[in-house]
Scaffold this motif. Structure first.
Motif, short mmCIF file in Angstrom:
data_model
loop_
_atom_site.label_atom_id
_atom_site.label_comp_id
_atom_site.label_asym_id
_atom_site.label_seq_id
_atom_site.Cartn_x
_atom_site.Cartn_y
_atom_site.Cartn_z
N LEU A 231 0.79 -1.23 0.00
CA LEU A 231 0.00 0.00 0.00
C LEU A 231 0.83 1.28 0.00
N GLY A 232 2.12 1.16 -0.17
CA GLY A 232 2.97 2.34 -0.27
C GLY A 232 3.03 3.15 1.00
N ARG A 233 3.07 2.48 2.15
CA ARG A 233 3.03 3.18 3.43
C ARG A 233 4.41 3.49 4.00
N ILE A 234 5.47 2.91 3.44
CA ILE A 234 6.81 3.08 4.00
C ILE A 234 7.63 3.98 3.09
N SER A 235 8.37 4.90 3.67
CA SER A 235 9.28 5.73 2.87
C SER A 235 10.64 5.05 2.78
N PHE A 236 11.37 5.37 1.72
CA PHE A 236 12.71 4.83 1.57
C PHE A 236 13.61 5.25 2.73
N ALA A 237 13.47 6.50 3.15
CA ALA A 237 14.30 7.00 4.27
C ALA A 237 14.05 6.18 5.54
N HIS A 238 12.81 5.76 5.73
CA HIS A 238 12.46 5.03 6.95
C HIS A 238 13.01 3.62 6.96
N CYS A 239 13.11 3.00 5.79
CA CYS A 239 13.48 1.57 5.79
C CYS A 239 14.81 1.28 5.11
N LYS A 240 15.55 2.29 4.65
CA LYS A 240 16.77 2.00 3.89
C LYS A 240 17.80 1.24 4.72
N SER A 244 19.48 -4.65 2.36
CA SER A 244 20.84 -5.12 2.13
C SER A 244 21.56 -4.17 1.17
N GLU A 245 22.82 -4.42 0.92
CA GLU A 245 23.63 -3.51 0.11
C GLU A 245 23.00 -3.24 -1.25
N HIS A 246 22.44 -4.27 -1.86
CA HIS A 246 21.78 -4.10 -3.16
C HIS A 246 20.27 -4.35 -3.02
N GLY A 247 19.73 -4.01 -1.86
CA GLY A 247 18.32 -4.25 -1.59
C GLY A 247 17.40 -3.35 -2.39
N ARG A 248 16.14 -3.80 -2.52
CA ARG A 248 15.16 -3.06 -3.29
C ARG A 248 13.89 -2.85 -2.45
N LEU A 249 13.36 -1.67 -2.56
CA LEU A 249 12.06 -1.35 -1.97
C LEU A 249 11.07 -1.25 -3.12
N MET A 250 10.10 -2.16 -3.18
CA MET A 250 9.13 -2.17 -4.28
C MET A 250 7.78 -1.74 -3.77
N TYR A 251 7.16 -0.81 -4.49
CA TYR A 251 5.81 -0.36 -4.17
C TYR A 251 4.81 -0.99 -5.15
N GLN A 261 10.82 9.37 -5.11
CA GLN A 261 11.85 8.59 -4.42
C GLN A 261 12.59 7.69 -5.41
N MET A 262 11.84 7.07 -6.32
CA MET A 262 12.48 6.19 -7.31
C MET A 262 13.43 6.98 -8.21
N LEU A 263 13.01 8.18 -8.62
CA LEU A 263 13.80 8.97 -9.55
C LEU A 263 15.02 9.62 -8.91
N ARG A 266 19.83 7.43 -5.08
CA ARG A 266 21.14 7.12 -5.66
C ARG A 266 21.81 6.02 -4.84
N GLY A 267 22.72 5.30 -5.46
CA GLY A 267 23.44 4.24 -4.76
C GLY A 267 22.95 2.86 -5.18
N SER A 268 23.41 1.86 -4.47
CA SER A 268 23.11 0.48 -4.84
C SER A 268 21.72 0.03 -4.39
N LYS A 269 21.15 0.72 -3.40
CA LYS A 269 19.80 0.38 -2.95
C LYS A 269 18.79 1.09 -3.85
N LYS A 270 17.76 0.35 -4.29
CA LYS A 270 16.86 0.87 -5.29
C LYS A 270 15.42 0.96 -4.79
N VAL A 271 14.69 1.94 -5.33
CA VAL A 271 13.25 2.05 -5.15
C VAL A 271 12.59 1.72 -6.48
N ILE A 272 11.58 0.83 -6.44
CA ILE A 272 10.90 0.41 -7.67
C ILE A 272 9.42 0.71 -7.54
N CYS A 273 8.90 1.54 -8.43
CA CYS A 273 7.46 1.76 -8.56
C CYS A 273 7.05 1.08 -9.86
#
Length: 330
Positions: A231-240, A244-251, A261-263, A266-273
């Protein structure tokens, strides 16, 4: 035929039984006698769509006005809800080859809705397939939307065996199937849900379950390769720090904030919408997994179509422990 109709937006009480014309299949359509249709988020949101605001709309705010125009500003354009169904083919169009009368099927009609009725038509190349032989109609009706959506989204963030995955919203239609698909791919899966649904999520095979009313998973020190937020309730800042080093947050659902946030991340951790559309091929793949015992569903309650308002009221109460089904005579 009988159908559950609504002509005004509002509470569950706007739903009522009425007699409507029985549909006739076009040349490329099948006519299905509906035996079961679940009460899902799409149904409850559409029933009271007029009350949706930019903050409660589970998509970017700039899409709200086109959505309201599509659904109807003052009154609903589509009068019969229900976008998932299971039942039996009663008739087929002149050019249909995939199905025949008597076939047991399940499927998804998307924003066309219409499954809260004794009969519904759907194109033979639509999201419809033969029902899994090991599921009842009530169980099968809960599968198409959530499972196909979860399958499509997880293709955007492929899971490797042994990875750790967290599903935030693991008891809902999409989350419950994302959990099982991640398990099938060999992940160690943690499901996050509310207190009433802990046992339901455990029954789906979760390795760990977190009650979000009692624990914030970002504070437990665990690290995940994928956090799947329904449901898109978590921000990247809250859960980064939980990635993991190359972890992904998918909404699975996202607003403009998550797109930014996706755009900007930066870095190896990614946000995916990501958005995905269910296909007949996806449904056939899901059917095979269901029949192989890799995916299951656990129905909470069933209501006859005469009690559609009660079904919606219970589904929105926060107490449901799994899918809620409207059943039709068969």
């Amino acid at each position: 035929m009988k159908a559950i109709v609504y002509t005004d937006y509002g509470s569950p009480d706007v739903l009522h039984l009425d007699e409507v014309a029985k549909p006739t299949p076009k040349d490329n359509e099948i006519l299905v006698r509906v035996y079961a249709s679940p009460v899902n988020y799409g149904d409850t949101a559409a029933r009271n769509f007029k009350a949706l605001t930019a903050s409660t709309f589970n998509m970017p705010a700039f899409l709200l006005i086109p959505a309201k125009l599509s659904f109807g500003l003052r009154h609903p354009r589509v009068k019969i809800l229900g976008n998932e169904f299971a039942g039996v083919v009663e008739g087929v169009g002149s050019v249909v080859t995939r199905f025949k009368a008597g076939d047991e099927v399940f499927g998804y009609r998307g924003p066309s809705f219409g499954a809260y009725a004794e009969y519904v038509c759907i194109r033979e190349d639509g999201v419809v397939a033969l029902k899994p032989v090991n599921l009842s109609y009530e169980e099968a009706a809960t599968v198409p939307y959530g499972a196909c959506t979860a399958l499509g989204l997880l293709r955007r963030a492929p899971i490797q065996k042994g990875q750790k995955v967290l599903i935030n919203g693991a008891s809902g239609s999409i989350g419950s199937y994302a959990l099982q698909l991640a398990k099938y791919d060999g992940a160690e899966v943690t499901g996050v849900c509310g207190t009433p649904r802990l046992d339901f999520v455990k029954s789906l095979g979760a390795d760990h379950v977190i009650d979000y009313t009692r624990e914030d998973f970002t504070h437990n020190g665990e690290i995940y390769d994928l956090i799947f937020d329904v449901l898109g309730r978590i921000s990247f800042a809250h859960c980064k720090n939980s990635l993991s080093e190359h972890g992904r947050l998918m909404y699975a659902s996202f607003k403009t904030k998550q797109l930014l946030q996706m755009l900007t991340t930066r870095g190896s951790k990614k946000v995916i919408c990501a958005m995905t559309t269910a296909t007949s091929g996806d449904l056939l793949q899901i059917k095979e997994l269901v029949e192989a015992g890799k995916i299951k569903t656990v129905v909470d309650r069933c209501y006859p179509m005469e009690q559609a308002a009660e079904a919606h009221r219970y589904a929105e109460s926060g107490q449901k422990k799994g899918p809620v089904i409207i059943t039709l005579p068969h």
